[in-house]
Design a protein around this motif. Structure first.
Motif, PDB file in Angstrom:
ATOM      1  N   PRO A  21       0.802  -1.239   0.000  1.00  0.00           N
ATOM      2  CA  PRO A  21       0.000   0.000   0.000  1.00  0.00           C
ATOM      3  C   PRO A  21       0.827   1.278   0.000  1.00  0.00           C
ATOM      4  O   PRO A  21       0.335   2.324  -0.414  1.00  0.00           O
ATOM      5  N   HIS A  22       2.084   1.233   0.474  1.00  0.00           N
ATOM      6  CA  HIS A  22       2.881   2.462   0.623  1.00  0.00           C
ATOM      7  C   HIS A  22       4.185   2.323  -0.157  1.00  0.00           C
ATOM      8  O   HIS A  22       5.279   2.379   0.411  1.00  0.00           O
ATOM      9  N   TRP A  23       4.081   2.173  -1.476  1.00  0.00           N
ATOM     10  CA  TRP A  23       5.287   1.998  -2.281  1.00  0.00           C
ATOM     11  C   TRP A  23       6.006   3.317  -2.488  1.00  0.00           C
ATOM     12  O   TRP A  23       5.377   4.378  -2.642  1.00  0.00           O
ATOM     13  N   ARG A  24       7.336   3.270  -2.510  1.00  0.00           N
ATOM     14  CA  ARG A  24       8.179   4.426  -2.814  1.00  0.00           C
ATOM     15  C   ARG A  24       9.385   3.923  -3.600  1.00  0.00           C
ATOM     16  O   ARG A  24       9.984   2.903  -3.249  1.00  0.00           O
ATOM     17  N   CYS A  25       9.757   4.648  -4.655  1.00  0.00           N
ATOM     18  CA  CYS A  25      10.865   4.237  -5.504  1.00  0.00           C
ATOM     19  C   CYS A  25      12.169   4.246  -4.724  1.00  0.00           C
ATOM     20  O   CYS A  25      12.503   5.244  -4.054  1.00  0.00           O
ATOM     21  N   ALA A  26      12.920   3.142  -4.792  1.00  0.00           N
ATOM     22  CA  ALA A  26      14.187   3.060  -4.065  1.00  0.00           C
ATOM     23  C   ALA A  26      15.285   3.896  -4.706  1.00  0.00           C
ATOM     24  O   ALA A  26      16.298   4.183  -4.060  1.00  0.00           O
ATOM     25  N   GLU A  27      15.117   4.310  -5.961  1.00  0.00           N
ATOM     26  CA  GLU A  27      16.156   5.065  -6.653  1.00  0.00           C
ATOM     27  C   GLU A  27      15.988   6.563  -6.490  1.00  0.00           C
ATOM     28  O   GLU A  27      16.944   7.276  -6.167  1.00  0.00           O
ATOM     29  N   CYS A  28      14.765   7.080  -6.712  1.00  0.00           N
ATOM     30  CA  CYS A  28      14.568   8.530  -6.683  1.00  0.00           C
ATOM     31  C   CYS A  28      13.584   8.988  -5.625  1.00  0.00           C
ATOM     32  O   CYS A  28      13.404  10.195  -5.435  1.00  0.00           O
ATOM     33  N   GLY A  29      12.911   8.060  -4.952  1.00  0.00           N
ATOM     34  CA  GLY A  29      11.990   8.426  -3.885  1.00  0.00           C
ATOM     35  C   GLY A  29      10.602   8.800  -4.347  1.00  0.00           C
ATOM     36  O   GLY A  29       9.748   9.146  -3.515  1.00  0.00           O
ATOM     37  N   SER A  30      10.320   8.763  -5.643  1.00  0.00           N
ATOM     38  CA  SER A  30       9.002   9.135  -6.136  1.00  0.00           C
ATOM     39  C   SER A  30       7.957   8.106  -5.713  1.00  0.00           C
ATOM     40  O   SER A  30       8.267   6.928  -5.506  1.00  0.00           O
ATOM     41  N   THR A  31       6.725   8.580  -5.588  1.00  0.00           N
ATOM     42  CA  THR A  31       5.625   7.680  -5.226  1.00  0.00           C
ATOM     43  C   THR A  31       4.650   7.482  -6.386  1.00  0.00           C
ATOM     44  O   THR A  31       3.619   6.845  -6.207  1.00  0.00           O
ATOM     45  N   ARG A  32       4.957   8.041  -7.544  1.00  0.00           N
ATOM     46  CA  ARG A  32       4.067   7.943  -8.705  1.00  0.00           C
ATOM     47  C   ARG A  32       4.530   6.800  -9.603  1.00  0.00           C
ATOM     48  O   ARG A  32       5.723   6.613  -9.830  1.00  0.00           O
ATOM     49  N   LEU A  33       3.556   6.050 -10.106  1.00  0.00           N
ATOM     50  CA  LEU A  33       3.820   4.879 -10.937  1.00  0.00           C
ATOM     51  C   LEU A  33       3.271   5.083 -12.344  1.00  0.00           C
ATOM     52  O   LEU A  33       2.353   5.877 -12.555  1.00  0.00           O
ATOM     53  N   ARG A  34       3.845   4.366 -13.272  1.00  0.00           N
ATOM     54  CA  ARG A  34       3.330   4.306 -14.636  1.00  0.00           C
ATOM     55  C   ARG A  34       3.335   2.852 -15.081  1.00  0.00           C
ATOM     56  O   ARG A  34       4.068   2.026 -14.543  1.00  0.00           O
ATOM     57  N   ALA A  35       2.502   2.551 -16.068  1.00  0.00           N
ATOM     58  CA  ALA A  35       2.447   1.181 -16.589  1.00  0.00           C
ATOM     59  C   ALA A  35       3.648   0.941 -17.473  1.00  0.00           C
ATOM     60  O   ALA A  35       3.909   1.688 -18.407  1.00  0.00           O
ATOM     61  N   GLN A  36       4.417  -0.115 -17.147  1.00  0.00           N
ATOM     62  CA  GLN A  36       5.512  -0.496 -18.039  1.00  0.00           C
ATOM     63  C   GLN A  36       4.968  -0.931 -19.386  1.00  0.00           C
ATOM     64  O   GLN A  36       5.460  -0.530 -20.426  1.00  0.00           O
ATOM     65  N   VAL A  37       3.973  -1.765 -19.363  1.00  0.00           N
ATOM     66  CA  VAL A  37       3.330  -2.223 -20.594  1.00  0.00           C
ATOM     67  C   VAL A  37       1.834  -2.228 -20.351  1.00  0.00           C
ATOM     68  O   VAL A  37       1.347  -3.008 -19.540  1.00  0.00           O
TER      69      VAL A  37
END
Length: 714
Positions: free
Chosen positions: A466-482
């Motif tokens: 439920p509380h994902w955060r990017c380990a590289e840049c810290g962003s919390t916004r996601l996009r569809a890879q495919v």
């Protein structure tokens, strides 16, 4: 109960007549047949009493011929090439009356009749001849042996791929009489190529030309293949064409029927069913039909006096056999062309690195069209990069740039529009919107998913995130890879509500669509043919194809794009293709220029510099870490061999699809790559086969998988 003669009105002489009839029937009956289990006490054949048999056991340390005694009653039926049943596994102590007895009853093929045997002990007898139909000729046996040696496999495994299962009903039906050779065909669309007419003329005159054919986009490739087959038949020889799937086989089948009529070729595909396919195969084996069109298994079709072997779209993964020893149809046809000294044709709208190597080595000649014809037949290709997507408000809202919407609107005025999406489904994989780092589970590092646009969940362990955060840049916004085909179809349907939207993918593949305005959303390889060609095409999420961690990612992406773009009308007719990928990348530039041959040549030069296939030969050894280490330590590899690894293989996702060669679920496997320079591939295959046979003979319990020339090496 009284007898018939004792009934009222019966004649007293009826009983003696019945007894006489019984005695005469007994006299005419054959002598009782010996037991097929051992043929104990049965006499052996007077001439050539020894049968050499290849048994249906694909174990490497048993990859040899075995001798059996031929009982006299089986002498006439036990001819070379027939299916037989034998007892296998009896010990040397199980001998009665000079015959070995016992063992398990298994199938096999009789390959030779001999006067004596090299075996010093007593022989077991053939249990039975399953069928008098000879299905394994010396040409097919030699090809199967060559394939087994090339791929470090067993002859029995190859024969399982080469000879279809028996159907007694199909064998009982006679095959039709062969038709006389047809006249040589006109060049037709082959005249568009620089040496197309000369290629057909060489086939019709009995020559053996070898060519790598870069086909022009459009619907004519099936007719061109049919004309090459017809030219070969005109010389009195046979022809074989291998295509990747049933849809392509149906197109070539229709083209051959239109050109030559019925009865001159056989169609060998799985869709025909076992009995019909075996009946067609028998017609080829008996010489009734001289031409064959089929999918992967047809690479072993027993064509009489072959003059041409051809393969279409050799880069398609369907040409790689998933069963041991996992041969590739292209390599099998290359072996056939060299062994039978016949013509060879490798055709595709794209070009693989292996095809470029055949031309560069001088083994085959290029068969291409002039550049002005390519430009006229190919559609106009336009690109949209990441920079345009970031600045485009339409792309932010619906994942499609304004250029794509405009091309769709213009195309729908005159015909259907194709939309290629890298995969089916909805939103299977996610990544950081800012840096595009794949979203991973904190517990098992599995990929995060949002099925049905619900909360995040791991695709491996099933835990919610439920509380994902990017380990590289810290962003919390996601996009569809495919983004899958269903989501794309929904988006397009909302924007164009008056236009029908059709989907084509793994679950439901369309063969063709009418030439009326419509949106056709398809996954790669499932694109239907449009009547009159598509007016436009969108190739979405190109970066997802290019970002795969595989040596062939660029080559495969370009092949997928060109296959789809080849269904679009030519530039002279207004056909337009939009590819959503970074314009500066080499595969994208090759698509814009419509230059798959140049792309393959540059890839080949880089692989030659790095020592990667196809310039080198490779063998993959996979298994548990301790088993792989033991195998490599025991193998007597060629001095030139270089071992890369071992490295851990990615574990298979629980409940997910598994490819051939993937480790079992829950097991951690390693893989090592063994590389050798050109000219030593046969020595590497022999060394790996010998090591695997020795390990199995010792009773090794941990599985080790060996594969020559793996298609995916990372």
């Amino acid at each position: 109960m009284t007898s018939e003669s004792e009934k009222p009105g019966g004649r007293p002489d009826e009983a003696p007549e019945q007894l006489a009839l019984i005695r005469e029937t007994v006299r005419r009956a054959k002598a009782p047949r010996a037991r097929p289990r051992t043929w104990r006490g049965a006499a052996l054949a007077k001439e050539l009493p020894v049968a050499r048999v290849v048994v249906d056991k694909g174990v490497l340390h048993l990859d040899q011929f075995f001798d059996y005694a031929v009982p006299e009653e089986l002498d006439a039926a036990a001819r070379p090439g027939v299916r037989v049943r034998v007892r296998f596994g009896a010990g040397a102590h199980q001998v009665r009356g000079g015959r070995r007895e016992g063992g398990r009853l298994i199938d096999g093929f009789l390959v030779e009749r001999r006067a004596d045997t090299d075996y010093t002990g007593p022989l077991a007898a053939l249990a039975d001849v399953v069928s008098p139909e000879p299905v394994l000729g010396p040409e097919l046996l030699g090809l199967a042996r060559a394939v087994a040696d090339r791929y470090a496999g067993s002859l029995a495994d190859v024969l399982q791929l080469a000879v279809p299962p028996r159907s007694a009903r199909a064998e009982s039906r006679p095959s039709p009489e062969p038709l006389p050779p047809p006249p040589a065909p006109e060049a037709g669309p082959w005249a568009r190529y620089a040496h197309g007419e000369a290629f057909l003329a060489a086939l019709a005159q009995g020559g053996a030309p070898r060519a790598v054919w870069n086909a022009l986009p459009g619907p004519h490739w099936a007719d061109e293949l049919a004309r090459a087959v017809a030219a070969t038949l005109a010389s009195g020889r046979g022809a074989l064409v291998v295509v990747p799937d049933g849809r392509a086989a149906a197109r070539v089948d229709a083209a051959l029927t239109a050109l030559l009529g019925d009865g001159r070729h056989a169609l060998l595909t799985a869709e025909a069913g076992p009995e019909k396919r075996y009946r067609q195969w028998l017609a080829v084996r008996r010489g009734s039909v001289r031409a064959v069109v089929g999918t992967r298994a047809a690479m072993f079709a027993p064509v009489r006096d072959p003059g041409l072997v051809a393969i279409w779209d050799d880069g398609d993964a369907s040409h790689s056999e998933p069963h041991a020893p996992q041969p590739h149809a292209r390599d099998v046809l290359l072996l056939r062309a060299a062994h039978d000294r016949c013509g060879f044709l490798l055709g595709s709208t794209s070009c693989t690195v292996e095809a470029a190597q055949l031309v560069e080595s001088g083994w085959a000649r290029p068969l291409v069209a002039p550049r002005e014809r390519v430009r006229a037949a190919a559609p106009l290709v336009r690109t949209v990069g990441d920079g345009e997507l970031a600045r485009d408000e339409a792309a932010r809202a619906a994942r499609l740039p304004s250029l794509a919407w405009q091309v769709v609107r213009d195309g729908l005025r005159s015909g259907p529009v194709l939309v290629q999406v890298p995969r089916r489904g909805y939103v299977p994989r996610l990544a950081c919107e800012r840096c595009r780092t794949p979203a991973r589970c904190r517990h098992c590092a599995g990929p995060l998913e949002a099925p049905g646009q619900r909360d995040l969940r791991c695709g491996w362990c099933g835990r919610d995130e439920p509380h994902w955060r990017c380990a590289e840049c810290g962003s919390t916004r996601l996009r569809a890879q495919v983004v899958g085909a269903r989501r794309t179809a929904e988006e397009l349907g909302r924007v164009f509500p008056a236009v029908p939207v059709r989907t084509s993918g793994r679950d439901h593949v369309l063969d063709a669509v009418p030439g009326r305005p419509a949106l056709v959303v398809s996954t790669p390889g499932a694109e239907p043919v449009a009547e009159g060609g598509y007016a436009a095409a969108l190739l979405l999420d190109g970066w997802a194809l290019l970002a795969r961690p595989d040596l062939r990612a660029g080559e495969e992406a370009l092949r997928r794009w060109i296959d789809a773009a080849s269904l679009v009308r030519g530039q002279d007719e207004g056909g337009t293709v939009v590819v959503v990928a970074e314009p500066t990348l080499r595969p994208v530039q090759a698509l814009v220029r419509w230059d798959p041959v140049g792309h393959a040549q540059r890839e080949l030069a880089e692989r030659a510099e790095l020592g990667f296939p196809p310039v080198s030969r490779m063998g993959a050894v996979a298994g548990r870490p301790e088993a792989v280490a033991e195998f490599l330590a025991a193998a007597e590899l060629p001095p030139e061999a270089e071992v890369l690894g071992p490295v851990p293989l990615r574990p298979a996702a629980p409940g997910g699809p598994r490819r051939p060669g993937d480790p079992p679920a829950g097991e951690a496997w390693d893989r090592a790559l063994v590389r050798v320079p050109p000219g030593t591939g046969a020595a590497l295959a022999a060394a790996l086969k010998k090591a695997q046979a020795a390990r199995l003979a010792r009773g090794g319990t941990l599985p080790v998988r060996v594969r020559m020339d793996p298609p995916d090496i990372g």
